[in-house]
Design a protein around this motif. Structure first.
Motif, short mmCIF file in Angstrom:
data_model
loop_
_atom_site.label_atom_id
_atom_site.label_comp_id
_atom_site.label_asym_id
_atom_site.label_seq_id
_atom_site.Cartn_x
_atom_site.Cartn_y
_atom_site.Cartn_z
N GLY A 39 0.78 -1.23 0.00
CA GLY A 39 0.00 0.00 0.00
C GLY A 39 0.81 1.28 0.00
O GLY A 39 0.25 2.36 0.11
N PHE A 40 2.12 1.17 -0.12
CA PHE A 40 2.98 2.35 -0.16
C PHE A 40 3.20 2.71 -1.63
O PHE A 40 4.04 2.12 -2.29
CB PHE A 40 4.31 2.08 0.55
CG PHE A 40 4.13 1.76 2.01
CD1 PHE A 40 3.95 2.77 2.94
CD2 PHE A 40 4.12 0.45 2.45
CE1 PHE A 40 3.77 2.47 4.29
CE2 PHE A 40 3.94 0.14 3.78
CZ PHE A 40 3.77 1.16 4.72
N LEU A 41 2.41 3.67 -2.12
CA LEU A 41 2.39 3.94 -3.55
C LEU A 41 3.27 5.12 -3.98
O LEU A 41 3.82 5.10 -5.06
CB LEU A 41 0.95 4.15 -4.02
CG LEU A 41 0.01 2.97 -3.70
CD1 LEU A 41 -1.40 3.29 -4.17
CD2 LEU A 41 0.51 1.68 -4.33
N THR A 42 3.37 6.14 -3.14
CA THR A 42 4.20 7.28 -3.51
C THR A 42 5.64 7.06 -3.05
O THR A 42 5.89 6.29 -2.13
CB THR A 42 3.68 8.59 -2.90
OG1 THR A 42 3.87 8.54 -1.48
CG2 THR A 42 2.20 8.81 -3.22
N LEU A 43 6.56 7.76 -3.68
CA LEU A 43 7.97 7.63 -3.31
C LEU A 43 8.18 8.04 -1.86
O LEU A 43 8.94 7.40 -1.14
CB LEU A 43 8.85 8.46 -4.25
CG LEU A 43 10.35 8.41 -3.96
CD1 LEU A 43 10.88 6.97 -4.03
CD2 LEU A 43 11.10 9.30 -4.94
N ASP A 44 7.49 9.10 -1.41
CA ASP A 44 7.63 9.52 -0.01
C ASP A 44 7.20 8.41 0.95
O ASP A 44 7.89 8.13 1.94
CB ASP A 44 6.80 10.78 0.26
CG ASP A 44 7.44 12.04 -0.30
OD1 ASP A 44 8.67 12.07 -0.42
OD2 ASP A 44 6.69 12.98 -0.61
N GLU A 45 6.07 7.77 0.67
CA GLU A 45 5.58 6.67 1.52
C GLU A 45 6.55 5.49 1.48
O GLU A 45 6.83 4.88 2.52
CB GLU A 45 4.21 6.20 1.04
CG GLU A 45 3.09 7.19 1.22
CD GLU A 45 1.81 6.75 0.52
OE1 GLU A 45 0.75 7.25 0.92
OE2 GLU A 45 1.84 5.93 -0.42
#
Length: 151
Positions: A39-45
């Motif tokens: 569920g970590f889709l963005t680079l920041d996440e």
């Protein structure tokens, strides 16, 4: 060794090295997919979940890492990340086991140095990892995360 057998040896060595690099790249891509599937889709996440800077996470997740693969210090940082999902931890530990066993190449000395740089005793132990161990490689026993529903 005559010229013909020397050429054959070099061709075999080059093919083996390509296979080892491809295997390592594939395992790192599995790691990237595990981060996304958690569920970590963005680079920041993704960077936060892995406990890495954005640029380091991007390099790993885009599989544009150097030929030597993931370093012991990067692995230590990822395994110490408090938000690291269990499946990602499993992929990292599989990578450690395979790299220490020589599946990605490297001399015995290089593999020993890689293993020595791992700070296994500093890694947090999750409930998912308490009962499963990956066999020793170069004198190191690594705890492996267990997925849900596995025995």
């Amino acid at each position: 060794m005559d010229s013909h057998s020397s050429d054959a040896f070099h061709l075999f060595s080059a093919a083996r090295a390509r296979t080892q690099r491809a295997r390592q790249s594939s395992k790192i891509k599995e790691l990237a997919e595990a981060v996304k599937s958690a569920g970590f889709l963005t680079l920041d996440e993704q960077a936060k979940a892995l406990g890495l800077s954005r640029s380091t996470a991007w390099t790993i997740l885009k599989a544009s890492h150097k030929a030597s693969g993931l370093s012991g210090s990067i692995i230590n940082r990822m395994l110490a990340a408090p938000e690291l999902p269990p499946l990602v931890r499993t992929k990292i530990l599989e990578y450690v086991e395979e790299k220490a066993a020589g599946l990605y190449g490297g001399s015995r000395s290089q593999r020993r140095k890689f293993s020595a740089r791992l700070s296994i005793e500093k890694w947090p132990v999750c409930r998912e990892t308490e009962s499963s161990l990956i066999p020793e490689h170069n004198g190191i026993t690594v705890r492996a995360a267990r997925g849900r529903g596995s025995s």
